[in-house]
Design an enzyme around this catalytic site. Structure first.
Site, PDB file in Angstrom:
ATOM      1  CB  CYS A 116     -14.866   5.427  -7.032  1.00 20.51           C
ATOM      2  SG  CYS A 116     -16.333   4.503  -6.669  1.00 20.51           S
ATOM      3  CD  GLU A 119     -10.013   8.453  -7.540  1.00 23.43           C
ATOM      4  OE1 GLU A 119      -9.223   7.650  -8.062  1.00 23.43           O
ATOM      5  OE2 GLU A 119     -11.220   8.205  -7.366  1.00 23.43           O
ATOM      6  CD  GLU A 123     -16.499   2.414  -9.843  1.00 24.33           C
ATOM      7  OE1 GLU A 123     -15.820   3.460  -9.977  1.00 24.33           O
ATOM      8  OE2 GLU A 123     -16.788   1.918  -8.751  1.00 24.33           O
TER       9      GLU A 123
HETATM   10  P1  NAD Z   1      -5.332  -0.750  -7.541  1.00 28.00           P
HETATM   11  O1  NAD Z   1      -6.172  -0.390  -8.681  1.00 28.00           O
HETATM   12  O2  NAD Z   1      -3.900  -1.001  -7.833  1.00 28.00           O
HETATM   13  O3  NAD Z   1      -5.900  -2.074  -6.811  1.00 28.00           O
HETATM   14  C1  NAD Z   1      -7.225  -2.510  -6.865  1.00 28.00           C
HETATM   15  C2  NAD Z   1      -7.240  -4.022  -7.015  1.00 28.00           C
HETATM   16  O4  NAD Z   1      -6.539  -4.404  -8.195  1.00 28.00           O
HETATM   17  C3  NAD Z   1      -6.567  -4.779  -5.876  1.00 28.00           C
HETATM   18  O5  NAD Z   1      -7.283  -5.974  -5.622  1.00 28.00           O
HETATM   19  C4  NAD Z   1      -5.211  -5.115  -6.465  1.00 28.00           C
HETATM   20  O6  NAD Z   1      -4.621  -6.245  -5.881  1.00 28.00           O
HETATM   21  C5  NAD Z   1      -5.541  -5.383  -7.908  1.00 28.00           C
HETATM   22  N1  NAD Z   1      -4.425  -5.221  -8.840  1.00 28.00           N
HETATM   23  C6  NAD Z   1      -3.363  -4.385  -8.723  1.00 28.00           C
HETATM   24  N2  NAD Z   1      -2.544  -4.525  -9.796  1.00 28.00           N
HETATM   25  C7  NAD Z   1      -3.105  -5.455 -10.606  1.00 28.00           C
HETATM   26  C8  NAD Z   1      -2.749  -6.004 -11.866  1.00 28.00           C
HETATM   27  N3  NAD Z   1      -1.658  -5.638 -12.511  1.00 28.00           N
HETATM   28  N4  NAD Z   1      -3.580  -6.926 -12.411  1.00 28.00           N
HETATM   29  C9  NAD Z   1      -4.705  -7.297 -11.788  1.00 28.00           C
HETATM   30  N5  NAD Z   1      -5.081  -6.825 -10.582  1.00 28.00           N
HETATM   31  C10 NAD Z   1      -4.299  -5.907  -9.999  1.00 28.00           C
HETATM   32  O7  NAD Z   1      -5.514   0.356  -6.465  1.00 28.00           O
HETATM   33  P2  NAD Z   1      -4.598   0.662  -5.196  1.00 28.00           P
HETATM   34  O8  NAD Z   1      -3.147   0.586  -5.524  1.00 28.00           O
HETATM   35  O9  NAD Z   1      -5.080  -0.181  -4.097  1.00 28.00           O
HETATM   36  O10 NAD Z   1      -4.963   2.186  -4.981  1.00 28.00           O
HETATM   37  C11 NAD Z   1      -4.372   3.189  -5.798  1.00 28.00           C
HETATM   38  C12 NAD Z   1      -5.365   4.231  -6.206  1.00 28.00           C
HETATM   39  O11 NAD Z   1      -6.472   3.627  -6.881  1.00 28.00           O
HETATM   40  C13 NAD Z   1      -6.033   4.982  -5.084  1.00 28.00           C
HETATM   41  O12 NAD Z   1      -5.268   6.027  -4.616  1.00 28.00           O
HETATM   42  C14 NAD Z   1      -7.292   5.464  -5.742  1.00 28.00           C
HETATM   43  O13 NAD Z   1      -7.074   6.635  -6.462  1.00 28.00           O
HETATM   44  C15 NAD Z   1      -7.629   4.373  -6.697  1.00 28.00           C
HETATM   45  N6  NAD Z   1      -8.679   3.504  -6.172  1.00 28.00           N
HETATM   46  C16 NAD Z   1      -9.915   3.693  -6.656  1.00 28.00           C
HETATM   47  C17 NAD Z   1     -10.942   2.913  -6.196  1.00 28.00           C
HETATM   48  C18 NAD Z   1     -12.318   3.094  -6.711  1.00 28.00           C
HETATM   49  O14 NAD Z   1     -13.279   2.697  -6.083  1.00 28.00           O
HETATM   50  N7  NAD Z   1     -12.474   3.677  -7.867  1.00 28.00           N
HETATM   51  C19 NAD Z   1     -10.717   1.939  -5.234  1.00 28.00           C
HETATM   52  C20 NAD Z   1      -9.412   1.748  -4.772  1.00 28.00           C
HETATM   53  C21 NAD Z   1      -8.414   2.536  -5.271  1.00 28.00           C
END
Ligand code: NAD
Length: 486
Positions: free
Chosen positions: A288, A388, A254
């Protein structure tokens, strides 16, 4: 100044015990002040390995799946009741770690509890079928849990996102490992406490925080994991899906969106103002499925922009902890880095020709605050119309014909949700059919609920959460064919 009501140090929860992390600790910051709130244990790959082994042991013991589904369902429901019983305490902590108004935190906790209620109820409904093969056979299908289900959680709705996937995974009999977000890990401790209070078998719910590139990567690549659920950014989603593919396990992704509301000249604009308020400024736009684009008929465009700007200006922005009552308030964004990124995207949009109708700047005070923002003169090719922001920034685009409106709505790589606002049902239905999105709202943004399936087209991901559809993420079908003799 540190909030004295919040405990200084929060541990991970593995096999029913609170434990330190092999990677040390991480400071959790209150985004409304920029100051450290508490420390959280950080898991390393060895901790992940242990949590997965524990979950595997639970799965193989049958202690969860062998239960009559109603029993599992009751436990799942009890977890939700635990959250509601502790709502005041959890809401405060959620606001302090995430930035949202206190009243929004309460809504998030109620939403989390609702998932436990709904999927607790659904536990008994996962039934197989019998397939006729003629007189010589008796054939039936059953749905069995994958086994160990891994949940990688984002920071925008840390409690609700965990509840969303965990409730369905437990209801269907999976043992779970939850990797909480490093920015907002604290409230997930209440998930562990809820599992304990509800009598969920020890080791069936493990909650660990760790860095994404470290613990997150280790969890998604772990050969003992049988199924993965992820909510977050596209690049991380790709990394997780790649790791899952190497182990040939399914995942649900998602990944956010750039969702558009098409507003026709016959729309009820008074009602639409409420859609704007909730659609883009709830949780400071860090949603999101936020309504991050409005595609307005040229016949009402100017009036609409004025009214939308009025909504944005009516919101008062400040520390969420001071915002107990539901009202026109917005809290801090999750971090200064996220706020600066959003502000930077607004500056780039201006450089590309967009106009700031209102807002567009960070607040001149400590904390990750950003003004509710409306951009006009946005065209579909600009980065602000395609990427986004994940902040309180609404882009308004203009259309002439219905066809053009649909084309603009479908012109991003994403496809999470969309909306169409009109009094003409034929027009709305045509638009709903043609919008490339997993969910279309007609005349009310966010219409629907826990009961309605949710998930993306295109780069917004795949698989569906919510609704009965989500149950099928957590089970695999087994067919049993019996040859009858005599
Ligand atoms: P991210 O996708 O990097 O992090 C989300 C989760 O994934 C966190 O728990 C993080 O620790 C984990 N994660 C990060 N790298 C990983 C990897 N290589 N393998 C496994 N898990 C990993 O998001 P972010 O850096 O916190 O935010 C960046 C952007 O993501 C935001 O600006 C936004 O655009 C988007 N975002 C979207 C949602 C959503 O609900 N769709 C939520 C948070 C962030």
């Amino acid at each position: 100044m540190r909030d004295t009501a919040v405990q200084d140090y929060w541990q991970n929860y593995v096999d029913g015990e609170w434990v330190d992390g092999g990677a040390g600790r991480i400071g959790v910051v209150d985004p409304a002040t920029g100051e450290k709130l508490a420390e959280q244990a950080l898991a390393d790959a060895a901790d992940v390995d242990r949590a997965v082994s524990v979950a595997r042991r639970v799965h193989e013991s049958g202690v969860l799946f062998d239960l009559r589904p109603v029993e599992r369902g009751r436990m799942v429901q009890a977890m939700g009741r635990y959250l509601l019983a502790n709502i005041d305490e959890i809401a405060r902590l959620l606001t302090l770690e995430q930035g949202k108004p206190l009243w929004e935190s309460r809504i998030e906790i109620e939403g989390a509890a609702r998932y436990f209620e709904y999927y607790g109820n659904q536990a008994e409904t996962v039934e197989g079928r019998s397939i006729p093969l003629g007189a010589g056979y008796f054939d039936f299908t059953t749905h069995e849990p994958y086994g160990v289900s891994a949940h990688i959680i984002p920071w925008n709705y840390p409690l609700e996102m965990t509840a969303r996937s965990l409730s369905a995974a437990l209801a269907t009999g999976n043992a779970c490992v939850i990797k909480t977000p490093e920015l907002t890990p604290l409230t997930n401790a209440y998930i562990a406490r809820a599992a304990e209070a509800a009598g969920v078998p020890t080791g069936a719910v493990n909650v660990i925080c760790g860095l994404g590139r470290d613990a997150g990567a280790a969890l998604s690549a772990h050969p003992g994991v049988n199924q993965i659920v992820f909510t977050g950014s596209v690049p991380t989603g790709i990394a997780i899906a790649t790791a899952a593919a190497r182990n040939v396990v399914p995942c649900v992704l998602e990944l956010g969106g750039k969702s558009a509301a098409i507003v026709h000249d016959d729309a009820d604009l008074d009602a639409f103002m409420s859609d704007v308020r909730w659609g883009i400024y709830f949780n400071a736009g860090q949603v999101c499925s936020a309504m991050s684009r409005v595609i307005a008929s040229e016949r009402i465009h100017d009036e609409l922009v004025d009214r939308i700007a009025g909504i944005a200006k009516s919101l008062s922005v400040g520390p969420g902890i001071d915002q107990a009552e539901i009202g026109p308030t917005m809290g801090a964004m999750v971090s200064e880095a996220q706020r600066d990124r959003a502000e930077g995207m607004v500056r780039s949009a201006e450089a590309e020709g967009a106009t700031v109708a209102t807002g567009g700047r960070k607040l001149n005070r400590a904390g990750a605050f950003m003004e509710p923002t409306v951009l006009t003169s946005v065209t579909p090719n600009m980065a602000i119309a395609r990427d986004e922001v994940f902040g309180p920034v609404l882009s308004v685009l203009k259309f002439r014909t219905d066809e053009e409106a649909i084309q603009i709505a479908n012109s991003t790589d994403y496809g999470l949700v969309g909306g169409v606002f009109t009094r003409d049902l034929d027009r709305a239905t045509r638009a709903a059919r043609r919008m490339r999105a997993g969910q279309v709202f007609v005349n009310e943004w966010y219409a629907g609920g826990v009961e309605t399936p949710f998930g993306g087209y295109g780069k917004s991901g795949y698989g569906r959460e919510k609704g009965r559809e989500a149950l099928w993420n957590y089970v695999q079908t087994k067919n049993v064919a019996i040859r009858l003799r005599g």
